[in-house]
Design a protein around this motif. Structure first.
Motif, PDB file in Angstrom:
ATOM      1  N   THR A 157       0.841  -1.200   0.000  1.00 21.54           N
ATOM      2  CA  THR A 157       0.000   0.000   0.000  1.00 21.54           C
ATOM      3  C   THR A 157       0.871   1.243   0.000  1.00 21.54           C
ATOM      4  OG1 THR A 157      -1.715  -1.160   1.241  1.00 21.54           O
ATOM      5  CG2 THR A 157      -1.829   1.248   1.227  1.00 21.54           C
ATOM      6  N   PRO A 158       0.652   2.178  -0.933  1.00 16.23           N
ATOM      7  CA  PRO A 158       1.412   3.438  -0.909  1.00 16.23           C
ATOM      8  C   PRO A 158       1.006   4.316   0.273  1.00 16.23           C
ATOM      9  CG  PRO A 158       0.057   3.285  -2.907  1.00 16.23           C
ATOM     10  CD  PRO A 158      -0.228   2.085  -2.075  1.00 16.23           C
ATOM     11  N   ILE A 159       1.979   5.060   0.785  1.00 19.24           N
ATOM     12  CA  ILE A 159       1.726   6.014   1.860  1.00 19.24           C
ATOM     13  C   ILE A 159       2.366   7.331   1.455  1.00 19.24           C
ATOM     14  CG2 ILE A 159       3.691   5.087   3.182  1.00 19.24           C
ATOM     15  CD1 ILE A 159       2.202   6.047   5.742  1.00 19.24           C
ATOM     16  N   GLU A 160       1.589   8.413   1.522  1.00 19.69           N
ATOM     17  CA  GLU A 160       2.066   9.764   1.223  1.00 19.69           C
ATOM     18  C   GLU A 160       2.084  10.552   2.524  1.00 19.69           C
ATOM     19  OE1 GLU A 160      -0.499  11.433  -1.758  1.00 19.69           O
ATOM     20  OE2 GLU A 160       0.059   9.913  -3.236  1.00 19.69           O
ATOM     21  N   ILE A 161       3.269  10.998   2.908  1.00 18.13           N
ATOM     22  CA  ILE A 161       3.442  11.756   4.149  1.00 18.13           C
ATOM     23  C   ILE A 161       3.823  13.166   3.774  1.00 18.13           C
ATOM     24  CG2 ILE A 161       4.638  11.879   6.360  1.00 18.13           C
ATOM     25  CD1 ILE A 161       5.360   8.858   5.897  1.00 18.13           C
ATOM     26  N   ARG A 162       3.051  14.132   4.229  1.00 15.47           N
ATOM     27  CA  ARG A 162       3.331  15.534   3.898  1.00 15.47           C
ATOM     28  C   ARG A 162       3.176  16.418   5.122  1.00 15.47           C
ATOM     29  NH1 ARG A 162      -1.304  13.981   1.033  1.00 15.47           N
ATOM     30  NH2 ARG A 162      -3.204  14.840   1.908  1.00 15.47           N
ATOM     31  N   ARG A 163       3.788  17.592   5.008  1.00 17.89           N
ATOM     32  CA  ARG A 163       3.715  18.542   6.103  1.00 17.89           C
ATOM     33  C   ARG A 163       2.637  19.551   5.838  1.00 17.89           C
ATOM     34  NH1 ARG A 163       8.572  22.339   7.485  1.00 17.89           N
ATOM     35  NH2 ARG A 163       9.200  21.392   5.582  1.00 17.89           N
TER      36      ARG A 163
END
Length: 182
Positions: free
Chosen positions: A176-182
Motif C-alpha cells: 500500500t502506498p503512503i504519502e506523508i506531507r507537512r
C-alpha cells in the motif's frame, strides 16, 4: 531533607519497575494479529498530514478511516534527514512488511529510506536511519491510548491507539502506498 531523599528513592524505584515492565511486555509481544480484510475492503492509499496530526486510509478515492496520530519527537519540523533526528519522513513510500511481534502494538514498516533519502544522507555524511513504522503504543502501555496524541513521542514513526492499530493492520496490505506531507 530526609523527605526529599525518600521521594527521590521512591521515584527511582518506580522508574526501574516501569522499565522492567516495558521490557517484559516487549518480549511478550502484541498477541494475535487480526486477519486482513477481503481485498475489496482494503485500503489502496494512506495519507498522513503531519501538521494536522491526521492519517487517512483511502479506497478508490473514498475515506475508509481517519486517525489522530503522534509523530517523531521533532513534530512537523520537516523531512527525516538522518538517524536519530526524531523526524518523521515526508514523501511517497510503501508499506513493505509487517511485524506482529513488535515492541509496540503491531507495526507496519514504511519503506524509508528510498534511494534519494540514502543519497542525501550519504552526501551529508550521515546514516539515513530507518525502521520507520506505523504502530500502536508500546506493549503494556495501551491504557495511555486516550492521551498518546497529546505529544509527539516516537523516534520518527507514526503512532496510533492500539485498537486503531488493529483496524489499520486489517485494512492495509503490504504494498500500500503512503504519502506523508507537512
Amino acid at each position: 531533607m530526609h523527605a526529599i531523599k525518600r521521594f527521590v528513592v521512591l521515584g527511582l524505584i518506580l522508574v526501574a519497575l516501569l522499565l522492567g515492565y516495558t521490557k517484559v511486555m516487549a518480549r511478550i509481544g502484541s498477541g494475535i494479529a487480526p486477519d486482513l480484510e477481503q481485498p475489496d475492503r482494503q485500503a489502496d492509499l494512506i495519507t498522513v498530514d503531519k501538521r494536522q496530526r491526521r492519517m487517512v486510509l483511502w479506497r478508490q478515492g473514498e475515506s475508509l478511516a481517519e486517525y489522530r496520530i503522534s509523530l517523531g519527537g521533532a513534530g512537523d519540523e520537516g523531512h527525516k534527514q538522518r538517524e536519530g533526528d526524531q523526524r518523521t519522513p515526508e514523501g511517497r513510500y510503501l508499506i513493505d512488511w509487517r511485524n506482529p511481534k513488535s515492541m509496540a502494538h503491531l507495526s507496519l514498516h514504511i519503506s524509508y529510506p528510498n534511494e534519494q533519502d540514502e543519497a542525501r544522507a550519504r552526501a551529508a555524511g550521515y546514516a539515513p536511519g530507518g525502521n520507520i513504522m506505523i504502530h500502536g503504543l508500546a506493549n503494556g502501555w495501551g491504557w495511555l491510548g486516550p492521551l498518546h496524541h497529546l505529544w509527539d513521542w516516537t523516534d520518527g514513526c507514526i503512532a496510533v491507539r492500539d485498537d486503531e492499530m488493529r483496524q489499520i493492520w486489517a485494512l492495509v496490505p503490504n504494498g500500500t502506498p503512503i504519502e506523508i506531507r507537512r
